[in-house]
Design a protein around this motif. Structure first.
Motif: not given
Ligand SMILES: [Zn+2]
Length: 426
Positions: A71, A73, A225
């Protein structure tokens, strides 16, 4: 046919040691690769006679599978270390403005290139990545990943209830997702994940559409999420008063299944964990992010009790490091706060084969098993003066643990992708 061989100290944890999985360690080991795939992984003395004419490259350090970040970004690369605010305030103040800048394709290209190089510099060869709401942010990342032959899974963020400068609609979100799936299907080592940001930023109609997309495309993941922050959870409960809990919101729209990866899951009741286990869903445990945003302490023991699949995520930019070594150090401390310290071999499993399993890629990566893709990292247990002193004469467990507590990008001597050198420390 191209055979390659590397002689080094080898370590791999292809199955969960908490479930009796074996630790594969060869002090004098040989890794043989053919056309980017592992042919053999074992003791040099055993394997050398099988490959008599092979030219062998000697590597000094501890060779482990490439790290899998479950995970992260990429558009938040430039927002790492942004001061103040827990989740919802931090998103408004720091993150949404930064993501809005990805309307500019040139900006997306520049950040994607830096991001992937930073992954490689940190020994991360595969990742499940959030892009932004802009379809071209996915194109930018995938094109850059294709050039580097990395195994990257990503998707356009769906957020029709997002802020003014950063939202789509049910129709455009769906159409752009469908177009990206068909544009990138089967290219390189890339995979698609349909990516609703979280329950609060999508309408019921958009969440229902996500369920349709997941059902229509059996090869894609669902990435979102879940239960990260108490303020977020209260807002979700407010909007969905009849849902049993936060997970149930996603469940009602068909988003809880074997290809679902939920980041965080810091605050989950047993019912949710049992349901995730039954469904075969995965959790991305993101300790540096959970500490940075003050979200809470993930309960790994509870997730284990229910047998939920777990991977490790850095969650940059709320996460504070691209390094999965440093992230494992923080995972250890989160465990200590709960009285359940994380074993260093289990930690390595979670950051490699465990992460691969969480992403449905266990047959391809994570364990350096014969037939798997040859993504691997050379760790340097003497990368800093302090590490060198601490690991001199230490046991394997001691060296591995010291690398997790004291190590970071400095301890990555080399990163190989599909057998090719992708990064080397100067
Ligand atoms: Zn995140």
């Amino acid at each position: 046919m191209t055979l390659q061989a590397f002689r080094a100290e080898l370590l791999s944890v292809p199955e969960d040691p908490a479930q009796g999985g074996t630790i594969r360690h060869h002090e004098d080991g040989l890794l043989v690769i053919e056309d980017g795939l592992v042919v053999a992984f074992g003791a040099h003395a055993d394997l050398a006679p099988r490959f008599p004419d092979l030219s062998v490259e000697r590597l000094s350090g501890l060779l482990v599978p490439g790290f899998v970040d479950t995970h992260i970004h990429y558009p938040q690369t430039d927002s790492i270390a942004a001061y103040g605010g827990q989740l919802l305030e931090w998103l408004e103040r720091h993150i949404f403005p930064a993501e809005a800048a990805f309307a500019d394709r040139a900006h997306a290209d520049a950040v994607a290139a830096f991001f992937l190089d930073e992954l490689l510099r940190n020994g991360t060869t595969s990742a499940l990545v959030f892009a932004t709401v802009h379809a071209q942010s996915v194109d930018a990342l995938f094109e850059a990943a294709l050039t580097r032959n990395m195994r990257i899974v990503s998707g356009k963020v769906l957020m029709d209830l997002g802020p003014e400068m950063l939202h789509d609609s049910v129709e455009t979100g769906r159409a752009e997702t469908e177009a990206l799936i068909s544009r990138w299907r089967g290219r390189g080592r890339l995979g698609y994940a349909v990516t609703p940001r979280f329950a609060l930023t999508s309408s019921d109609a958009q969440l229902a559409g996500v369920g349709d997309l997941v059902a229509a495309h059996p090869e894609i993941l669902m990435h979102t999420h879940l239960a990260e922050n108490l303020g977020e959870i209260a807002a979700v409960a407010d909007r969905f008063p009849t849902a049993r809990d936060y997970l149930d919101v996603y469940d009602r729209f068909g988003l809880v299944g074997p290809r679902s990866v939920f980041a965080h899951c810091v605050h989950l009741e047993d019912r949710s964990l049992a349901r995730m286990s039954d469904a075969g869903s995965s959790i991305a445990f993101c300790p540096t992010s959970n500490l940075f945003l003050g979200s809470g302490l993930f309960d790994l023991v509870a997730a284990d009790r229910h047998g939920v699949k777990i991977g490790i995520g850095t969650d940059v930019g709320a996460g504070t490091s691209f390094s999965l070594l440093a992230t494992l150090g923080e995972a250890y401390k989160v465990g200590q706060m709960r009285g359940t310290p994380l074993d260093p071999f289990r930690a390595l499993y979670l950051a490699t084969a465990g992460g691969a399993r969480a992403l449905g890629l266990a047959d391809r990566i994570g364990g350096l098993q014969p037939g798997q893709e040859a993504d691997f990292v050379l760790l340097d247990p003497a990368a800093t003066p302090l590490l060198a002193r601490r690991t001199a004469g230490a046991s394997l467990a001691g060296r591995l643990f010291a690398l997790q507590i004291l190590g970071d990008d400095r301890a990555i001597a080399r990163t190989y992708v599909a057998g090719n050198l992708a990064w080397a420390r100067s």
